[in-house]
Design an enzyme around this catalytic site. Structure first.
Site, PDB file in Angstrom:
ATOM      1  N   TRP A   1       0.734  -1.350  -0.390  1.00 48.81           N
ATOM      2  CA  TRP A   1       0.269   0.238  -0.019  1.00 48.81           C
ATOM      3  C   TRP A   1       0.869   1.256   0.453  1.00 48.81           C
ATOM      4  CZ3 TRP A   1      -4.111   2.020  -2.032  1.00 48.81           C
ATOM      5  CH2 TRP A   1      -4.136   2.857  -1.973  1.00 48.81           C
TER       6      TRP A   1
ATOM      7  N   ARG B   1      13.664   1.384   6.399  1.00 51.09           N
ATOM      8  CA  ARG B   1      13.790   1.970   6.841  1.00 51.09           C
ATOM      9  C   ARG B   1      15.714   0.797   6.301  1.00 51.09           C
ATOM     10  NH1 ARG B   1      10.906  -1.811   9.402  1.00 51.09           N
ATOM     11  NH2 ARG B   1      12.353  -3.296   8.900  1.00 51.09           N
TER      12      ARG B   1
ATOM     13  N   LYS C   1     -13.200  -4.986   9.757  1.00 54.20           N
ATOM     14  CA  LYS C   1     -13.495  -5.336   8.587  1.00 54.20           C
ATOM     15  C   LYS C   1     -12.238  -6.084   8.623  1.00 54.20           C
ATOM     16  CE  LYS C   1     -10.107  -3.848   5.696  1.00 54.20           C
ATOM     17  NZ  LYS C   1      -9.838  -4.373   4.667  1.00 54.20           N
TER      18      LYS C   1
ATOM     19  N   ASP D   1     -15.821  -1.832   2.223  1.00 52.61           N
ATOM     20  CA  ASP D   1     -14.660  -2.115   2.097  1.00 52.61           C
ATOM     21  C   ASP D   1     -15.107  -3.830   2.222  1.00 52.61           C
ATOM     22  OD1 ASP D   1     -12.093  -2.271   2.130  1.00 52.61           O
ATOM     23  OD2 ASP D   1     -11.445  -1.707   3.186  1.00 52.61           O
TER      24      ASP D   1
ATOM     25  N   GLU E   1      -3.104  -9.222   8.854  1.00 50.85           N
ATOM     26  CA  GLU E   1      -2.735  -8.053   9.741  1.00 50.85           C
ATOM     27  C   GLU E   1      -4.108  -8.544  10.850  1.00 50.85           C
ATOM     28  OE1 GLU E   1      -1.799  -3.768  11.318  1.00 50.85           O
ATOM     29  OE2 GLU E   1      -0.983  -4.925   9.930  1.00 50.85           O
TER      30      GLU E   1
END
Length: 323
Positions: free
Chosen positions: A16, A36, A190, A242, A272
């Protein structure tokens, strides 16, 4: 704000984040994409100027210096939600005057159940502009110029309008959001519904996705209301809006995780939605709100209860009134 004089920074180098860099450059902004020094994803983007999803426009520079990245006027953060507090601590060491941050992430802090805007403000304070960018979108569709609708929300409506004017286009139409509780909790939850949908797919009972779509928003709206938010926000773009991108799409990471999990297939990355499930169970107890679907996912993934038994009990329990 003139596009060619505006600098946008994106903190993160994942799917994303790279999509946000592509989109911001597509709008005509100068873009810094930060990762990083040790980030393999950043290294690939810096060396090849592309990843498996897209090719970076020439106006995007890839940096490992956080100080350089924070030179942007508008700073988008798109990293794993559980790493936000640590990154926010790093950011707090720099001068942040006149900066605006947008959290382009969906999740809740596992250890505390806090919303991501709360986590950010714990470390940074309220001296900077802060908004969230949420709603249905897949990078794979964005780069094909398939339009979508999303939400930018903040506690400051003037800031919201300003950001919508900067990032809105024919490709992404934005709506204004003011209920951060409903938007953030709904967007995070969601992903849990996406895991549940994948489990139904994996067990060959996808027909129950209709029941999932009907009942999922009901339980999350009760939690949002108990937390002080607007229960109707759950029925907007940040949660139920969504669902198509999460419960049905082949691109949905959480749906694919749920499907692979019940089939006992290897999956290369923890979804996630798993950390979000743990956080939601914490909030369920704190606010004394039942979350049957979230609890079902928790029982299957964390307690290793039989998926078919848990889901059958969840969706085929004794007859009751729908409302």
């Amino acid at each position: 704000m003139e596009k060619n004089k505006t600098s946008v920074s994106i903190l993160g180098c994942g799917r994303w984040a790279s999509g946000l860099a592509w989109y911001s450059a597509h709008l005509g902004y100068r873009v810094i994409l930060w990762g990083r020094e040790s980030s393999r994803r950043r290294e690939i983007l810096a060396r090849n100027r592309q990843n498996e999803y897209l090719k970076l426009p020439v106006s995007v520079s890839v940096e490992s210096s956080l100080e350089k990245a924070l030179s942007g006027e508008i700073i988008l953060i798109a990293i794993n939600s559980q790493n936000l507090r640590a990154l926010s601590k790093q950011i707090s060491r720099y001068s942040l005057s006149n900066k605006t941050f947008i959290l382009c992430m969906k999740g809740l802090e596992e250890a505390t159940g806090k919303r991501l805007s709360e986590v950010f403000q714990d470390e940074i304070g309220r001296s900077v502009g802060l908004a969230v960018w949420l709603g249905p979108a897949h990078v794979q569709e964005l780069i094909k110029n398939i339009p979508t609708c999303m939400v930018i929300a903040s506690e400051d409506i003037q800031l919201t309008r300003h950001l919508v004017s900067i990032f809105g286009s024919e490709l992404i139409r934005f709506y204004y959001g003011r209920d951060l509780i409903g938007a953030e909790v709904g967007a995070a939850a969601k992903n849990v519904m996406g895991i549940a949908a994948g489990m139904l797919d994996g067990l060959g009972i996808s027909s129950l996705k209709g029941a999932l779509m009907a009942r999922g928003p009901r339980e999350i709206s009760r939690l949002v209301k108990a937390m002080g938010g607007d229960e109707m926000t759950v029925y907007g773009l940040t949660h139920i809006g969504d669902y198509a991108a999460t419960l049905f799409s082949s691109y949905s990471h959480n749906r694919r995780f749920g499907e692979a999990f019940v089939r006992h297939e290897n999956f290369d990355k923890l979804a996630e939605g798993i950390t979000t499930t743990r956080a939601l169970i914490r909030l369920s107890k704190r606010y004394d709100v039942e979350l049957p679907i979230c609890e079902g996912v928790y029982k299957i993934v964390e307690e290793r209860q039989a998926p078919d038994e848990v889901l059958e009990k969840l969706f085929l329990r004794p007859t009751k009134y729908e409302f």
